[in-house]
Design an enzyme around this catalytic site. Structure first.
Site, mmCIF file in Angstrom:
data_model
loop_
_atom_site.group_PDB
_atom_site.id
_atom_site.type_symbol
_atom_site.label_atom_id
_atom_site.label_comp_id
_atom_site.label_asym_id
_atom_site.label_seq_id
_atom_site.Cartn_x
_atom_site.Cartn_y
_atom_site.Cartn_z
ATOM 1 N N HIS A 187 0.828 -1.329 0.043
ATOM 2 C CA HIS A 187 -0.201 -0.032 0.002
ATOM 3 C C HIS A 187 0.755 1.200 0.047
ATOM 4 O O HIS A 187 0.632 2.215 -1.000
ATOM 5 C CB HIS A 187 -0.971 -0.012 1.320
ATOM 6 C CG HIS A 187 -1.839 1.137 1.529
ATOM 7 N ND1 HIS A 187 -3.089 1.137 1.249
ATOM 8 C CD2 HIS A 187 -1.496 2.413 1.878
ATOM 9 C CE1 HIS A 187 -3.832 2.301 1.255
ATOM 10 N NE2 HIS A 187 -2.478 3.274 1.795
ATOM 11 N N GLU A 188 1.733 1.230 1.085
ATOM 12 C CA GLU A 188 2.522 2.726 0.947
ATOM 13 C C GLU A 188 3.552 2.419 -0.143
ATOM 14 O O GLU A 188 3.802 3.557 -0.599
ATOM 15 C CB GLU A 188 3.259 2.516 2.175
ATOM 16 C CG GLU A 188 2.867 2.450 3.678
ATOM 17 C CD GLU A 188 1.540 3.381 3.835
ATOM 18 O OE1 GLU A 188 1.661 4.666 2.989
ATOM 19 O OE2 GLU A 188 0.419 3.386 4.530
ATOM 20 N N HIS B 216 1.606 4.646 -3.011
ATOM 21 C CA HIS B 216 1.860 5.995 -2.732
ATOM 22 C C HIS B 216 3.231 6.388 -2.951
ATOM 23 O O HIS B 216 3.258 7.351 -3.793
ATOM 24 C CB HIS B 216 1.654 6.303 -1.251
ATOM 25 C CG HIS B 216 0.166 6.066 -0.762
ATOM 26 N ND1 HIS B 216 -0.891 6.860 -1.172
ATOM 27 C CD2 HIS B 216 -0.179 5.414 0.249
ATOM 28 C CE1 HIS B 216 -1.923 6.856 -0.495
ATOM 29 N NE2 HIS B 216 -1.717 5.994 0.481
ATOM 30 N N GLU C 230 -4.361 7.969 -3.118
ATOM 31 C CA GLU C 230 -4.988 6.583 -2.488
ATOM 32 C C GLU C 230 -5.381 5.717 -3.603
ATOM 33 O O GLU C 230 -5.203 4.466 -3.206
ATOM 34 C CB GLU C 230 -6.204 6.917 -1.748
ATOM 35 C CG GLU C 230 -6.830 5.586 -0.847
ATOM 36 C CD GLU C 230 -5.838 5.264 0.432
ATOM 37 O OE1 GLU C 230 -5.077 6.184 0.633
ATOM 38 O OE2 GLU C 230 -6.340 4.384 1.055
#
Lengths: 502, 502
Positions: free
Chosen positions: B267-268, B271, B297
């Protein structure tokens, strides 16, 4: 403006400036411990911008108005009160800051940054011709900076003031001359003798995780508060104070050396103990700052050398070290003590032992003074360096990178910094002598691993004073006399006469 | 003033402000990863001071003069040129910043800081009565902030603009309404079915060093550049962009969970890939920034859910995972895939699966809108929360800490933030659908562990655009239509119909 109000405004401005400089401190710490490889260019831009803001804050003309309002007043009669000390230091810092034209400040920052980059490239290639023009540029700017600031006797004094306020080259020369002779003599005698244990831990393996945990344990035992700090890895060990409750230290590990990491951790912990013991209720104002590098270095060297390289220290810690490191299982305490106290003239300052270290520093100090007097030019520097190396240490550097180009300091524009290393050693021995005189049987207590008394003595006499006394006044206040190299000389003579059976 | 000159001055000012805000970013990163326990109070003071400086810079009245000079000119005709986009965004940010009186800005910062501290104390004690006055204070200030900024229809829109510029609550409601119904229906069907592998990796042990090395390897394979970033540990995973060449991610490890750390790293990394792919030549100006949280997001969720929780992804990575983790040796690929895709209505948003997650978000969004309309007051909030939990997820929170007090966001003053989570999921599915349509047999390529094509598509279509297009325009530009929840619904229906044999 009422003086109370002016003092309040000065305090707020000082504290805000300190929030900014402590932020710059974190950026530096991160740059040397965490930053990814591709982040350096941006970090350099961030730092340039913040330096500009810090300079603007330090030269804010309102400071002059506020200072005028408090200086004319009877805000305080006691020159050692918090208020008086802060006013004294705000005045010194402001007057110095406004003497540097912005153009010169920018040029100094640029030359330091470019000089350091040039040095990083030139040193591994031993390329003096590449580095020389940068160093000449820097030296010219430092001369210009000294003229801009002004001085009574020596241009050097104007630069020295950044690191050792209220000190002068002339007075340092007076102290150093005697030390120089004594060290050369001691080294001569050592050269004719031998320390049978000098190589006892050569070629041994000290696993890095064990080095780390052991160094942390010892740092904690001597009083470093890890809940207000941390230990990380960096290419060169350093201490970074980020603020109250946040004073960080670093080291670097080498699996085949016990001493490299261990003594540098204790050295940095010594600096950190000073920062952790400052009068934090005044944080952000000058009184809550190490008074000088010479005093700051006395704290690191006291713990690193007079403590951690002493026999009583290892009487306490050696069993723990033996338990931790297989390489030490069959080695006696005295052999180990001999091994971590070998004296060996060498080319590189950062590798030097207690006896030869100061000779490296004196060499640099003497050259710096000549450079600032224009009695020496950069192109004559390598020859002058090598001559002094022969006189002081009996060695001739085989190349530039192990000679004149070995240190990062000059490339980054730090001239006037080196002598504080030796002043720190002198102060350390003098403070330790005084502590021994004032505390009941200090050696016995230390041998039992009780560091509380010594730390409390340092806290009361040095740390908690912050910048209350000017550096020399602090030494006088604590020990009853001016900085005196005799204590360092006697300490070294006694220790190494015993070790080398002189 | 010549428009070219004004543009130049705006650029310099913008870049300098960005050096400051990126410094604030590093302070935040350090506070959550490195800072010693006793350093927090000082960090908070540093951050308050720097926030004040940043506010002063953002509201510098010269910005208004410079903007007037460039807006009246014909500097550019193309509304999508770098210059036009920067001018558009500088105008928006300046006009919004100057509408907030300094007193309100200070009060907002103070209430956020105190609110968060109160929440940290109140939540573990489940003490709603203690937290309620802080939340009321915050909500009142957010209402005041919305009035100060102004809005056309909904006070909520003024706050939403900080996170999702140019968006409105009304339009979001339009999108969300359909999604809400579809998710409730899907969840109903899932409740009546079962995923036989749901618990296949419960009670397994995943050693943390292996979790770390595996997650790093995968993050590297999908394209995260570790020479321009790093992975650390923090209580809550986050991505911090510090500047070009320095975008850092964090996670937290739990030895008995594979999913917690692994999917948060991906997820990170999603980003971070966005940040690493921005048009860095314009760093420090608005065009080189994620255009909105909803788009930001979409990048994290695309990699975390549509990629890393997909079967093709594990066709490639599962053999490596099996090699690394003994717990997986005897578990088949499909069982593992079932295990990491369990659907289970739960009380806590951050633990929620892909299907129920958005229901948690919609609940918060609906309550926030009512609060801002003054149709709901803070003291009615727990009841309203619990009612919606029953309607949406069929669960009644047994206490405040697993109900209305579970998230940190409101306590820190973030109202208008939550809907960007669901908008991100909608965008992610829509972007992924478009990429699949444009790239040749994307699934087959991904199954072979080739992520280059997908990343290049995201780089070209989204990352490198920065803030060129307004968020909705970007979605339209890339996919040919407005944000449309249908892609997310279809993706979830297909995936979970298969998994749960619906």
């Amino acid at each position: 403006m009422r003086p109370e109000q002016a003092y309040e405004l000065l305090t707020t401005h000082s504290r805000e400036t300190a929030y900014l400089t402590s932020t710059i401190g974190l950026l530096h710490w991160d740059e040397r411990t965490c930053i990814p490889a591709k982040g350096h260019a941006h970090r350099s831009s961030q730092l340039s911008f913040l330096a500009k803001v810090a300079h603007t804050m330090a030269t804010d003309p309102r400071i002059s108005e506020w200072l005028a309002a408090v200086e004319d007043s009877m805000l305080t009669n006691d020159p050692l009160s918090v208020e008086a000390v802060n006013i004294r230091e705000w005045r010194r810092l402001y007057d110095r800051a406004v003497k540097i034209p912005v153009s010169l400040a920018v040029e100094l920052a640029r030359s330091a940054s470019e000089g350091q980059t040039a040095w990083e490239t030139a040193r591994p290639r031993d390329d003096w011709d590449m580095f020389k023009p940068y160093l000449s540029w820097l030296v010219d700017l430092k001369r210009e900076q000294a003229e801009a600031i002004g001085y009574e006797n020596e241009p050097y004094d104007a630069l020295l003031d950044y690191y050792e306020p209220y000190e002068s080259a002339q007075r340092l020369e007076g102290i150093f001359q005697h030390l120089r002779q004594a060290l050369v003599n001691l080294l001569d005698r050592i050269r004719g003798a031998s320390n049978p244990d000098a190589n006892a831990i050569r070629n041994c393996r000290f696993p890095i995780p064990d080095q780390e945990s052991f160094a942390k344990e010892v740092a904690r035992e001597i009083g470093y508060d890890f809940s207000a700090g941390r230990l990380d890895v960096s290419a060169h060990p350093f201490t970074q104070s980020i603020g109250p409750g946040d004073v960080r230290i670093t080291t670097r590990y080498c699996e085949d050396s016990f001493s490299d990491a261990f003594f540098s951790v204790i050295h940095e912990a010594g600096h950190a103990l000073y920062h952790q013991g400052l009068p934090l209720e005044n944080w952000g104002t000058p009184i809550c700052a190490p008074v000088s590098l010479g005093v700051n270095e006395s704290q690191s060297r006291l713990w690193e050398n007079l403590e951690a390289q002493s026999l009583p220290f290892w009487k306490h810690f050696y069993p723990q070290a033996q338990q931790r490191f297989a390489a030490l299982h069959d080695l006696g305490l005295h052999q180990f003590y001999g091994a971590v106290n070998q004296v060996q003239p060498s080319l590189i300052r950062v590798d030097a032992d207690e006896v030869t270290y100061n000779l490296h520093v004196l060499l640099r100090f003497e050259l710096e003074v000549l450079l600032m007097r224009r009695e020496l030019e950069v192109e004559e520097l390598p020859e002058a360096w090598n001559e002094k190396m022969v006189t002081l240490l009996g060695l001739t550097p085989p190349d530039y990178s192990r000679g004149v180009m070995q240190d990062v300091h000059w490339s980054g524009g730090s001239i006037g910094y080196f002598p504080t290393y030796t002043l720190g050693n002198i102060n350390a021995a003098q403070f330790f002598h005084q502590a021994s005189a004032e505390l009941d049987d200090l050696e016995a207590v230390l041998r039992q691993g009780e560091f509380r008394q010594l730390l409390e003595w340092l806290r009361a006499n040095i740390h908690s004073q912050g910048s209350r006394y000017m550096p020399r006044d602090l030494v006088r206040h604590v020990t009853g006399e001016d900085p005196n190299p005799e204590y360092l000389i006697r300490y070294l003579e006694r220790k190494y006469s015993e070790l080398y059976r002189l």
